[in-house]
Design an enzyme around this catalytic site. Structure first.
Site, PDB file in Angstrom:
ATOM      1  N   TRP A 189     -38.282 -11.052 -41.697  1.00 56.71           N
ATOM      2  CA  TRP A 189     -38.218 -12.464 -41.303  1.00 56.71           C
ATOM      3  C   TRP A 189     -37.566 -13.221 -42.455  1.00 56.71           C
ATOM      4  CZ3 TRP A 189     -40.343 -16.792 -43.761  1.00 56.71           C
ATOM      5  CH2 TRP A 189     -40.020 -17.997 -43.113  1.00 56.71           C
ATOM      6  N   GLU A 230     -37.635 -10.553 -36.826  1.00 54.36           N
ATOM      7  CA  GLU A 230     -38.533 -11.597 -36.298  1.00 54.36           C
ATOM      8  C   GLU A 230     -37.828 -12.941 -36.119  1.00 54.36           C
ATOM      9  OE1 GLU A 230     -41.969 -12.340 -38.754  1.00 54.36           O
ATOM     10  OE2 GLU A 230     -42.838 -13.758 -37.328  1.00 54.36           O
ATOM     11  N   LYS A 232     -37.352 -16.996 -34.788  1.00 55.64           N
ATOM     12  CA  LYS A 232     -38.132 -18.237 -34.844  1.00 55.64           C
ATOM     13  C   LYS A 232     -37.242 -19.348 -34.301  1.00 55.64           C
ATOM     14  CE  LYS A 232     -40.868 -20.652 -38.368  1.00 55.64           C
ATOM     15  NZ  LYS A 232     -41.618 -20.424 -39.593  1.00 55.64           N
ATOM     16  N   ASP A 263     -43.568 -13.544 -32.526  1.00 56.13           N
ATOM     17  CA  ASP A 263     -44.655 -14.263 -33.188  1.00 56.13           C
ATOM     18  C   ASP A 263     -45.094 -15.395 -32.269  1.00 56.13           C
ATOM     19  OD1 ASP A 263     -45.933 -16.381 -34.759  1.00 56.13           O
ATOM     20  OD2 ASP A 263     -45.427 -15.198 -36.526  1.00 56.13           O
ATOM     21  N   HIS A 266     -43.877 -19.015 -32.836  1.00 56.35           N
ATOM     22  CA  HIS A 266     -42.462 -19.286 -33.098  1.00 56.35           C
ATOM     23  C   HIS A 266     -41.673 -19.846 -31.928  1.00 56.35           C
ATOM     24  CE1 HIS A 266     -41.981 -16.691 -36.965  1.00 56.35           C
ATOM     25  NE2 HIS A 266     -43.005 -17.520 -37.008  1.00 56.35           N
ATOM     26  N   HIS A 290     -46.643 -10.567 -33.739  1.00 55.06           N
ATOM     27  CA  HIS A 290     -47.394 -11.320 -34.733  1.00 55.06           C
ATOM     28  C   HIS A 290     -48.308 -12.243 -33.952  1.00 55.06           C
ATOM     29  CE1 HIS A 290     -44.960 -10.998 -38.730  1.00 55.06           C
ATOM     30  NE2 HIS A 290     -45.528  -9.868 -38.361  1.00 55.06           N
ATOM     31  N   ASP A 298     -45.813 -24.447 -35.473  1.00 54.69           N
ATOM     32  CA  ASP A 298     -46.065 -23.100 -35.994  1.00 54.69           C
ATOM     33  C   ASP A 298     -47.027 -23.165 -37.170  1.00 54.69           C
ATOM     34  OD1 ASP A 298     -45.775 -20.381 -36.594  1.00 54.69           O
ATOM     35  OD2 ASP A 298     -44.068 -20.764 -37.911  1.00 54.69           O
ATOM     36  N   ASP A 300     -49.877 -21.576 -37.820  1.00 51.51           N
ATOM     37  CA  ASP A 300     -50.558 -20.369 -38.285  1.00 51.51           C
ATOM     38  C   ASP A 300     -52.058 -20.547 -38.444  1.00 51.51           C
ATOM     39  OD1 ASP A 300     -48.502 -18.158 -38.728  1.00 51.51           O
ATOM     40  OD2 ASP A 300     -47.528 -19.852 -39.710  1.00 51.51           O
ATOM     41  N   ASP A 330     -50.865 -12.670 -37.815  1.00 52.80           N
ATOM     42  CA  ASP A 330     -50.092 -13.466 -38.777  1.00 52.80           C
ATOM     43  C   ASP A 330     -50.566 -14.913 -38.777  1.00 52.80           C
ATOM     44  OD1 ASP A 330     -48.287 -14.590 -40.482  1.00 52.80           O
ATOM     45  OD2 ASP A 330     -46.553 -14.441 -39.153  1.00 52.80           O
TER      46      ASP A 330
HETATM   47  C1  RNT Z   1     -42.915 -17.001 -40.742  1.00 52.93           C
HETATM   48  C2  RNT Z   1     -43.159 -15.687 -40.086  1.00 52.93           C
HETATM   49  C3  RNT Z   1     -43.494 -14.557 -41.011  1.00 52.93           C
HETATM   50  C4  RNT Z   1     -44.472 -14.968 -42.090  1.00 52.93           C
HETATM   51  C5  RNT Z   1     -44.893 -13.838 -42.988  1.00 52.93           C
HETATM   52  C6  RNT Z   1     -45.631 -14.318 -44.186  1.00 52.93           C
HETATM   53  O1  RNT Z   1     -42.698 -18.012 -39.855  1.00 52.93           O
HETATM   54  O2  RNT Z   1     -44.129 -15.826 -39.097  1.00 52.93           O
HETATM   55  O3  RNT Z   1     -43.968 -13.486 -40.277  1.00 52.93           O
HETATM   56  O4  RNT Z   1     -45.602 -15.558 -41.559  1.00 52.93           O
HETATM   57  O5  RNT Z   1     -43.792 -13.092 -43.316  1.00 52.93           O
HETATM   58 ZN    ZN Z   2     -44.729 -13.972 -38.162  1.00 54.84          ZN
END
Ligand code: RNT
Ligand code: ZN
Length: 426
Positions: A189, A230, A232, A263, A266, A290, A298, A300, A330
């Site tokens: 990523w 990955e 986004k 993810d 994302h 993820h 986003d 998290d 994640d």
């Molecule tokens: C970031 C991505 C990625 C990170 C990690 C820390 O938007 O989701 O996966 O969260 O690499």
């Molecule tokens: Zn991620």
């Protein structure tokens, strides 16, 4: 058997009968559940800090909020926290490491110099515990990523630097996979993107494709390492343009036979990754997830037992994709006990998988026969089935605490270990 265990056993027996009446084999479901590995993200333990001691801010659009004391300050502390965490989660799982979590002694080892040797303690630790490892190059928190571009940077020497990092990370992933006898998923990523409207959306994407091709040029056996990319849609500071968008990486993964990493945080706030799974798996052999929780963006957040989470688990299980979907977590929350954050998310994910494994077959059958009334009725009734009794029994059989009993364990660890860590509030 202590009385509480007898009670759990009795509740389990009743629940099993209830499920059996609906055509669900509970023991088979638990057998399957016990084989599903979750890749636990190391970065929840220290707010994505890592151990390079570069003193560089996180950046890359990643933001960790909260000042809960006791975060891990060294690899040994992080491993101790992970040991505690894994002991509170049923099953045998994996650890997902970022490159910045290598052990470099007092030397400054830059990202284009890292080697498998810097991860030997992690490998030994994982081997001792029978855990698999997954890996990620770290394309943020570094002076050469400070202007928001890495693999798609217009400066060739900066691209070269990050390509070298990617090459080294694949080699480290392969070394991990080889040493542990279980293939490592190495996921790329990058934060590259722009806050405001670009004049050129094309060139950075062309450069990214070229850089990735350079990183992947050398074939590596999938027995040891598998590459994932990955996408986004937006990030903090890259609201208008992200080079590695969904379409970019979908096309890239399909043409280069790479894993696509979806993810959950994302995409647009009402867009879910659960519906993407059966689409992308028409064209890709495997994917990585993820599992995360975005709140408005986003953000998290710790994974909770949402409809979204249940839909993700359901799509994997109901479509027979357990062997083709690598499941990772994640998120990063520094506002609560970090071990609890791991445990809550992982237990929820497993509970969602169990719910999916216990889905009454009548739901699918109703759809096949065109009876959508019955489908909806059964879907809703199944929400009140006694999954909790089955989950409790699973925890007991896997020798982990039942129900909220894990919290007392995490709190004891906080009192005895975390609270002894000074200066650990930021
Ligand atoms: C970031 C991505 C990625 C990170 C990690 C820390 O938007 O989701 O996966 O969260 O690499
Ligand atoms: Zn991620």
């Amino acid at each position: 058997m202590p009385p509480s265990q007898t009670r759990i056993q009795r509740a389990f027996n009743l629940a099993s009968e209830r499920y059996a009446a609906l055509g669900v084999d509970v023991r088979q479901a638990l057998k399957t559940l016990a084989t599903i590995p979750i890749s636990l993200h190391c970065w929840q333990g220290d707010d994505v800090g890592g151990f390079e001691n570069l003193g560089h801010e996180l950046g890359g659009g990643l933001a960790v909020t909260g000042h809960y004391p006791g975060k891990a300050r060294s690899p040994d502390e992080l491993r101790a926290d992970l040991d505690k965490t894994f002991s509170l989660i049923p099953g045998r799982h994996r650890l997902n490491l970022h490159a910045c979590y290598g052990e470099f002694g007092n030397r400054r080892v830059d990202r284009d110099e890292i080697e498998p040797a810097h991860f030997k303690n992690w490998i030994a630790w994982a081997r001792q515990r029978g855990l698999g490892l997954d890996f990620n190059p770290t394309y943020f928190a570094h002076p050469k990523a400070a202007d928001g571009f890495t693999l798609s940077h217009r400066d060739k020497s900066i691209r070269r630097f990050w390509i070298e990092h990617g090459l080294r990370c694949r080699a480290i992933g392969a070394a991990m996979g080889k040493a542990l006898g279980t293939s490592c998923v190495t996921n790329i990523w990058i934060p590259d993107g722009l806050k405001d409207t670009p004049a050129d959306r094309r060139a950075p994407r062309e450069r990214l494709a070229e850089s990735l091709d350079a990183i992947f040029r050398k074939p590596i056996s999938s027995k040891h390492n598998r590459d994932a990319v990955e996408p986004k849609l937006f990030g903090l500071g890259s609201e208008s343009y992200v080079v590695g968008s969904h379409e970019f990486y979908l096309g890239y993964a399909i043409t280069r036979r790479k894993l696509l990493c979806l993810d959950a945080g994302h995409y647009h706030p009402t867009e879910t990754i659960s519906d993407k799974i059966t689409s992308v798996l028409q064209f890709l052999p495997e994917i990585l997830l993820h599992v995360s929780r975005g709140v408005r963006w986003d953000s998290d957040h710790v994974v909770t037992f949402t409809d979204d989470l249940q839909a993700i688990a359901r799509e994997i299980v109901a479509n027979g994709y357990l062997a083709r979907v690598h499941i990772g977590l994640d998120y990063f929350d520094a506002s609560i006990n970090r071990i609890a954050a791991w445990v809550i998310g992982a237990r929820n994910l497993l509970r969602a998988l169990l719910t999916a494994l216990l889905e009454p077959p009548g739901i699918h059958a109703a759809e096949v026969s065109g009876d959508f009334t019955t489908r909806l009725a059964l879907q809703e009734e199944s929400k009140a089935l006694p999954i909790g009794a089955v989950w409790d029994y699973h925890c007991i059989s896997q020798n982990v605490p039942v129900g909220e009993a894990w919290l007392a364990e995490a709190q004891r660890h906080e009192r005895e270990v975390l609270s002894q860590r000074s200066g650990s509030t930021d």
